[in-house]
Motif scaffolding. Structure first.
Motif, PDB file in Angstrom:
ATOM      1  N   LYS A   1       0.809  -1.211   0.000  1.00 21.64           N
ATOM      2  CA  LYS A   1       0.000   0.000   0.000  1.00 21.64           C
ATOM      3  C   LYS A   1       0.853   1.277   0.000  1.00 21.64           C
ATOM      4  CE  LYS A   1      -3.814   2.207   2.520  1.00 21.64           C
ATOM      5  NZ  LYS A   1      -4.737   2.061   3.672  1.00 21.64           N
ATOM      6  N   PRO A   2       1.898   1.375   0.836  1.00 24.29           N
ATOM      7  CA  PRO A   2       2.744   2.579   0.809  1.00 24.29           C
ATOM      8  C   PRO A   2       3.415   2.805  -0.543  1.00 24.29           C
ATOM      9  CG  PRO A   2       3.128   1.333   2.829  1.00 24.29           C
ATOM     10  CD  PRO A   2       2.305   0.462   1.937  1.00 24.29           C
ATOM     11  N   LEU A   3       3.803   1.716  -1.212  1.00 29.57           N
ATOM     12  CA  LEU A   3       4.430   1.833  -2.526  1.00 29.57           C
ATOM     13  C   LEU A   3       3.454   2.432  -3.531  1.00 29.57           C
ATOM     14  CD1 LEU A   3       6.713   1.270  -4.560  1.00 29.57           C
ATOM     15  CD2 LEU A   3       5.785  -1.049  -4.819  1.00 29.57           C
ATOM     16  N   VAL A   4       2.206   1.950  -3.528  1.00 25.83           N
ATOM     17  CA  VAL A   4       1.192   2.454  -4.452  1.00 25.83           C
ATOM     18  C   VAL A   4       0.892   3.923  -4.162  1.00 25.83           C
ATOM     19  CG1 VAL A   4      -1.186   2.197  -5.270  1.00 25.83           C
ATOM     20  CG2 VAL A   4       0.193   0.168  -4.780  1.00 25.83           C
ATOM     21  N   GLN A   5       0.848   4.292  -2.881  1.00 24.72           N
ATOM     22  CA  GLN A   5       0.615   5.692  -2.521  1.00 24.72           C
ATOM     23  C   GLN A   5       1.723   6.593  -3.066  1.00 24.72           C
ATOM     24  OE1 GLN A   5       0.288   5.156   1.752  1.00 24.72           O
ATOM     25  NE2 GLN A   5      -1.931   5.514   1.692  1.00 24.72           N
ATOM     26  N   THR A   6       2.953   6.135  -2.946  1.00 26.65           N
ATOM     27  CA  THR A   6       4.091   6.913  -3.447  1.00 26.65           C
ATOM     28  C   THR A   6       4.005   7.089  -4.960  1.00 26.65           C
ATOM     29  OG1 THR A   6       5.514   6.122  -1.660  1.00 26.65           O
ATOM     30  CG2 THR A   6       6.605   7.004  -3.606  1.00 26.65           C
ATOM     31  N   LEU A   7       3.691   6.009  -5.661  1.00 26.75           N
ATOM     32  CA  LEU A   7       3.603   6.070  -7.119  1.00 26.75           C
ATOM     33  C   LEU A   7       2.453   6.972  -7.574  1.00 26.75           C
ATOM     34  CD1 LEU A   7       4.222   2.296  -7.965  1.00 26.75           C
ATOM     35  CD2 LEU A   7       5.824   4.186  -8.272  1.00 26.75           C
ATOM     36  N   SER A   8       1.315   6.888  -6.906  1.00 28.22           N
ATOM     37  CA  SER A   8       0.158   7.692  -7.317  1.00 28.22           C
ATOM     38  C   SER A   8       0.401   9.173  -7.070  1.00 28.22           C
ATOM     39  CB  SER A   8      -1.105   7.232  -6.578  1.00 28.22           C
ATOM     40  OG  SER A   8      -0.962   7.383  -5.180  1.00 28.22           O
ATOM     41  N   ARG A   9       1.116   9.520  -5.994  1.00 34.74           N
ATOM     42  CA  ARG A   9       1.395  10.932  -5.718  1.00 34.74           C
ATOM     43  C   ARG A   9       2.304  11.548  -6.779  1.00 34.74           C
ATOM     44  NH1 ARG A   9       1.368   9.532  -0.013  1.00 34.74           N
ATOM     45  NH2 ARG A   9       3.600   9.054  -0.122  1.00 34.74           N
ATOM     46  N   LYS A  10       3.155  10.747  -7.405  1.00 32.76           N
ATOM     47  CA  LYS A  10       4.057  11.256  -8.438  1.00 32.76           C
ATOM     48  C   LYS A  10       3.296  11.790  -9.642  1.00 32.76           C
ATOM     49  CE  LYS A  10       7.702   9.067  -9.666  1.00 32.76           C
ATOM     50  NZ  LYS A  10       8.611   8.003 -10.140  1.00 32.76           N
ATOM     51  N   PHE A  11       2.099  11.254  -9.883  1.00 38.07           N
ATOM     52  CA  PHE A  11       1.340  11.635 -11.077  1.00 38.07           C
ATOM     53  C   PHE A  11       0.137  12.521 -10.753  1.00 38.07           C
ATOM     54  CE2 PHE A  11       3.471   7.673 -12.146  1.00 38.07           C
ATOM     55  CZ  PHE A  11       3.977   7.921 -13.403  1.00 38.07           C
ATOM     56  N   SER A  12      -0.073  12.850  -9.487  1.00 42.56           N
ATOM     57  CA  SER A  12      -1.297  13.552  -9.101  1.00 42.56           C
ATOM     58  C   SER A  12      -1.169  15.051  -9.298  1.00 42.56           C
ATOM     59  CB  SER A  12      -1.640  13.259  -7.636  1.00 42.56           C
ATOM     60  OG  SER A  12      -0.715  13.888  -6.775  1.00 42.56           O
ATOM     61  N   ARG A  13      -2.352  15.717  -9.424  1.00 46.31           N
ATOM     62  CA  ARG A  13      -2.409  17.166  -9.548  1.00 46.31           C
ATOM     63  C   ARG A  13      -3.084  17.793  -8.330  1.00 46.31           C
ATOM     64  NH1 ARG A  13      -4.947  15.546 -14.186  1.00 46.31           N
ATOM     65  NH2 ARG A  13      -6.829  16.646 -13.549  1.00 46.31           N
ATOM     66  N   GLY A  14      -3.277  17.013  -7.281  1.00 45.71           N
ATOM     67  CA  GLY A  14      -3.925  17.531  -6.077  1.00 45.71           C
ATOM     68  C   GLY A  14      -4.461  16.385  -5.245  1.00 45.71           C
ATOM     69  N   PRO A  15      -4.936  16.655  -4.023  1.00 42.02           N
ATOM     70  CA  PRO A  15      -5.401  15.602  -3.111  1.00 42.02           C
ATOM     71  C   PRO A  15      -6.501  14.723  -3.696  1.00 42.02           C
ATOM     72  CG  PRO A  15      -5.164  17.692  -1.948  1.00 42.02           C
ATOM     73  CD  PRO A  15      -4.973  18.002  -3.399  1.00 42.02           C
ATOM     74  N   GLU A  16      -7.520  15.348  -4.323  1.00 43.49           N
ATOM     75  CA  GLU A  16      -8.618  14.558  -4.881  1.00 43.49           C
ATOM     76  C   GLU A  16      -8.135  13.679  -6.025  1.00 43.49           C
ATOM     77  OE1 GLU A  16     -11.853  17.035  -5.946  1.00 43.49           O
ATOM     78  OE2 GLU A  16     -12.199  17.763  -3.898  1.00 43.49           O
ATOM     79  N   HIS A  17      -7.304  14.242  -6.876  1.00 44.43           N
ATOM     80  CA  HIS A  17      -6.760  13.481  -7.999  1.00 44.43           C
ATOM     81  C   HIS A  17      -5.878  12.351  -7.491  1.00 44.43           C
ATOM     82  CE1 HIS A  17      -4.285  13.230 -11.882  1.00 44.43           C
ATOM     83  NE2 HIS A  17      -5.483  12.810 -12.160  1.00 44.43           N
ATOM     84  N   ALA A  18      -5.106  12.609  -6.428  1.00 42.37           N
ATOM     85  CA  ALA A  18      -4.214  11.594  -5.860  1.00 42.37           C
ATOM     86  C   ALA A  18      -5.010  10.407  -5.343  1.00 42.37           C
ATOM     87  CB  ALA A  18      -3.370  12.201  -4.738  1.00 42.37           C
ATOM     88  N   GLU A  19      -6.168  10.668  -4.739  1.00 38.96           N
ATOM     89  CA  GLU A  19      -7.004   9.581  -4.217  1.00 38.96           C
ATOM     90  C   GLU A  19      -7.524   8.713  -5.358  1.00 38.96           C
ATOM     91  OE1 GLU A  19      -8.946   6.988  -1.807  1.00 38.96           O
ATOM     92  OE2 GLU A  19      -7.461   8.516  -1.235  1.00 38.96           O
ATOM     93  N   ASP A  20      -7.954   9.359  -6.451  1.00 36.27           N
ATOM     94  CA  ASP A  20      -8.427   8.595  -7.614  1.00 36.27           C
ATOM     95  C   ASP A  20      -7.300   7.726  -8.170  1.00 36.27           C
ATOM     96  OD1 ASP A  20     -10.910   9.716  -7.422  1.00 36.27           O
ATOM     97  OD2 ASP A  20     -10.531  11.282  -8.910  1.00 36.27           O
ATOM     98  N   LEU A  21      -6.108   8.301  -8.292  1.00 37.05           N
ATOM     99  CA  LEU A  21      -4.973   7.558  -8.836  1.00 37.05           C
ATOM    100  C   LEU A  21      -4.552   6.436  -7.901  1.00 37.05           C
ATOM    101  CD1 LEU A  21      -2.706  10.338 -10.406  1.00 37.05           C
ATOM    102  CD2 LEU A  21      -4.552   9.014 -11.441  1.00 37.05           C
TER     103      LEU A  21
END
Length: 262
Positions: free
Chosen positions: A39-59
């Motif tokens: 789970k922490p790995l996926v969170q790190t990867l998704s934050r790299k591509f996000s444009r904000g908190p809501e987008h990060a949650e979707d990713l």
């Protein structure tokens, strides 16, 4: 005094065991352990591509689906680490989601795929040339035409559409308006006026009785029987006069029968 033994960190052998248990027996507990572990790995990867908190949650949710897919498809017989398979799988799912789901305006797939290549080329060329690269230099670097680079750059501006309710500065005094206030609207009156002028010219080819027939049947919505009673003629005569009048109008304004009075 007894002390509680510390829980040892999960090892690669544990990961392989959990994957084997899930793939062979669909053991839910094994899947849960793998999800919590990565789970922490996926969170790190998704934050790299996000444009904000809501987008990060979707990713993040998309990345977790990618992780589950990697768990199901990982080939234990290959001998490589699970991480080397999971990371590109998760990143691939995230990039696919961004490409297909997050553009506000429909853009061809080839343009979406060209965008990241252009960005990478700009970064590399800027570093090598110590200046911003020209469009033809970018095109040559990624082996596409200048027109394709320009098209991708222009389409890139459609990644996020502005709301029509977004306030913008409207004058030098600081007054505001919305985009919707500035959008032109189609004036239906112009089309109605054109049609009225056309019909007035066309009606000049009709005699008075034919005009009466069309007035009563089309504008006052009387039936042919009611029209005949009003004019003291038979329904059959009304029908014949109506057909003749319509044919005159068609001939006058050069339209097909199926287009008339739509």
């Amino acid at each position: 005094m007894s002390t509680k033994p510390q829980q040892r960190p999960n090892s690669k052998d544990d990961v392989i065991l959990w994957i084997k248990q899930y793939q062979e027996n669909e053991l839910e507990e094994a899947q849960t352990k793998l999800v919590e572990h990565y789970k922490p790995l996926v969170q790190t990867l998704s934050r790299k591509f996000s444009r904000g908190p809501e987008h990060a949650e979707d990713l993040f949710q998309v990345g977790m689906l990618g992780l589950l897919g990697a768990i199901r498809r990982f080939d234990l017989s290959v001998g490589r680490s699970f991480e080397s398979f999971a990371v590109p799988t998760v990143v691939g799912e995230i990039k696919r989601y961004i490409r297909d789901k997050t553009w506000s305006v429909h853009v061809p797939r080839r343009i979406k795929e060209l965008g990241p290549k252009i960005k990478k080329a700009v970064d590399l060329l800027t570093n090598d040339l110590q200046r911003s690269p020209k469009v033809d230099e970018i095109a040559e670097f990624i082996n596409v035409s200048v027109e394709e680079v320009l098209e991708a750059m222009e389409m890139g501006r459609s990644y996020q559409a502005l709301s029509v309710d977004k306030p913008i500065e409207a004058d030098q005094e600081g007054g505001e308006a919305t985009l919707l206030d500035l959008v032109g609207r189609q004036e239906k009156g112009y089309e109605q006026t054109d049609q009225q002028i056309l019909l007035e010219k066309a009606f000049s080819v009709l005699n008075e009785r034919e005009k009466q027939i069309l007035q009563l049947t089309y504008f006052e919505n009387l039936s042919q029987k009611e029209t005949g009673e009003r004019l003291s003629i038979s329904q059959m005569h009304v029908s014949r006069l109506q057909r003749r009048a319509l044919q005159k109008l068609r001939d006058s304004i050069h339209i097909k029968p199926t287009e008339y009075l739509k």
